[in-house]
Design an enzyme around this catalytic site. Structure first.
Site, short mmCIF file in Angstrom:
data_model
loop_
_atom_site.label_atom_id
_atom_site.label_comp_id
_atom_site.label_asym_id
_atom_site.label_seq_id
_atom_site.Cartn_x
_atom_site.Cartn_y
_atom_site.Cartn_z
N ASN A 29 43.70 -91.27 3.62
CA ASN A 29 43.75 -92.95 4.10
C ASN A 29 44.83 -93.70 5.18
O ASN A 29 45.35 -93.09 5.27
CB ASN A 29 43.26 -93.03 2.35
CG ASN A 29 45.06 -93.60 1.74
OD1 ASN A 29 46.03 -94.03 2.22
ND2 ASN A 29 44.88 -92.22 0.91
N GLY A 37 42.54 -85.25 -3.83
CA GLY A 37 41.24 -84.14 -2.92
C GLY A 37 42.35 -83.66 -2.13
O GLY A 37 44.04 -83.00 -2.65
N ASP A 39 44.45 -84.05 0.47
CA ASP A 39 45.46 -85.21 0.50
C ASP A 39 46.68 -84.79 -0.43
O ASP A 39 48.03 -84.31 -0.04
CB ASP A 39 44.85 -86.25 0.84
CG ASP A 39 45.87 -87.59 1.53
OD1 ASP A 39 46.62 -87.33 1.46
OD2 ASP A 39 45.54 -88.77 1.18
N ILE A 129 35.57 -86.88 -1.93
CA ILE A 129 36.13 -88.57 -2.68
C ILE A 129 35.18 -89.68 -1.99
O ILE A 129 34.43 -90.38 -2.49
CB ILE A 129 37.71 -88.96 -2.52
CG1 ILE A 129 38.24 -88.05 -4.27
CG2 ILE A 129 37.95 -90.70 -3.19
CD1 ILE A 129 39.74 -88.14 -3.59
N1 AR6 Z 1 41.38 -77.21 0.65
C1 AR6 Z 1 40.33 -77.54 1.51
N2 AR6 Z 1 39.74 -77.99 0.46
C2 AR6 Z 1 39.18 -78.59 0.23
C3 AR6 Z 1 40.77 -78.59 -0.87
C4 AR6 Z 1 41.86 -77.56 -0.46
N3 AR6 Z 1 43.23 -77.62 -1.57
N4 AR6 Z 1 41.21 -79.48 -1.72
C5 AR6 Z 1 39.32 -80.70 -1.27
N5 AR6 Z 1 39.16 -79.59 -0.36
P1 AR6 Z 1 38.33 -85.24 -0.11
P2 AR6 Z 1 37.78 -87.76 1.53
C6 AR6 Z 1 37.66 -80.44 0.73
O1 AR6 Z 1 38.38 -86.01 -1.49
O2 AR6 Z 1 36.37 -87.20 1.06
C7 AR6 Z 1 42.37 -89.03 -0.56
O3 AR6 Z 1 42.48 -89.50 -2.25
C8 AR6 Z 1 36.49 -81.13 -1.32
O4 AR6 Z 1 35.72 -80.02 -1.64
O5 AR6 Z 1 39.78 -84.27 -0.18
O6 AR6 Z 1 37.46 -87.61 2.99
C9 AR6 Z 1 42.86 -89.99 0.62
O7 AR6 Z 1 43.57 -89.99 0.36
C10 AR6 Z 1 36.06 -82.03 -0.24
O8 AR6 Z 1 34.88 -81.31 0.70
O9 AR6 Z 1 38.57 -85.85 0.84
C11 AR6 Z 1 41.78 -90.46 0.26
O10 AR6 Z 1 42.05 -91.73 -0.20
C12 AR6 Z 1 36.86 -81.99 1.37
O11 AR6 Z 1 38.10 -82.05 1.49
C13 AR6 Z 1 40.09 -89.74 0.46
O12 AR6 Z 1 40.87 -88.85 -0.69
C14 AR6 Z 1 37.72 -83.52 1.26
O13 AR6 Z 1 37.17 -84.01 -0.15
C15 AR6 Z 1 39.28 -89.13 1.12
O14 AR6 Z 1 38.57 -88.76 1.20
#
Ligand code: AR6
Length: 176
Positions: A29, A37, A39, A129
């Site tokens: 973010n 997630g 991150d 997210i």
């Molecule tokens: N390896 C691969 N993919 C993953 C993993 C992992 N370990 N964990 C989650 N995913 P998100 P966003 C996938 O929510 O939507 C954070 O709080 C997950 O299934 O991580 O860009 C940041 O700080 C999904 O398909 O990122 C921001 O505030 C994808 O990664 C916000 O979330 C992205 O999900 C960013 O939200």
């Protein structure tokens, strides 16, 4: 451009923090201070060095805007670097989300080019997210990979990482 672009794209399913690509991309973010997630997973696995470098970047430029990217080391991760990019929140699709998402990929590759990174792995930016529909995000990602690899030598290889089976299938639909 010597390679056929498609031979430089790989789709894998799993946890991006385990990958030993030259860089992995973080769906961060604008604060660059971590979150949930992927991150959260990257900062947990990589340790405090990554956050310390993010804080230095904040001190220099005040965070990272949507569609832009910054690079740090990988700390304790198998990957040497983390490219942090900030995806758009999904707001129905008419607020420039596809362009902003495409910009995340291009900004990340620009850093890979400048740093001559061999391989870069991407999670599905914005598809957790931030609520970007996975099918539409997969279409943007694969389109952008093709365009970039057709025109650039770096990175040598792009890995699109699907966290679940559904996401893997969505990527594969676009890559015969
Ligand atoms: N390896 C691969 N993919 C993953 C993993 C992992 N370990 N964990 C989650 N995913 P998100 P966003 C996938 O929510 O939507 C954070 O709080 C997950 O299934 O991580 O860009 C940041 O700080 C999904 O398909 O990122 C921001 O505030 C994808 O990664 C916000 O979330 C992205 O999900 C960013 O939200």
């Amino acid at each position: 451009m010597s390679d056929a672009p498609i031979s430089r794209l790989r789709i894998v399913q799993g946890d991006i923090t385990k990958l030993a690509t030259t860089a992995i991309v973080n769906a961060a973010n604008s604060s660059l201070l971590g979150g949930g997630g992927v991150d959260g997973a990257i900062h947990r696995a990589g340790g405090p060095q990554i956050l310390a470098e993010c804080q230095q970047i904040r001190a220099r430029q005040g965070g990272c805007k949507v569609g832009q990217a910054v690079i740090t080391s990988g700390g304790r991760l198998p990957a040497a670097h983390v490219i942090h990019t900030v995806g758009p929140h999904w707001n129905g699709g008419h607020k420039g989300e596809p362009d902003k998402l495409a910009s995340c990929y291009r900004s990340s590759w620009q850093l890979a080019l400048e740093n001559q990174l061999e391989s870069v792995a991407f999670p599905g930016i914005s598809t957790g997210i931030y609520g970007y529909p996975k099918a539409e995000a997969a279409a943007v990602a694969v389109r952008e990979v093709r365009q970039w690899l057709a025109a650039h030598e770096w990175p040598r290889e792009v890995v699109l990482v699907a966290f679940d089976e559904e996401s893997k299938q969505l990527y594969e639909q676009h890559v015969p």
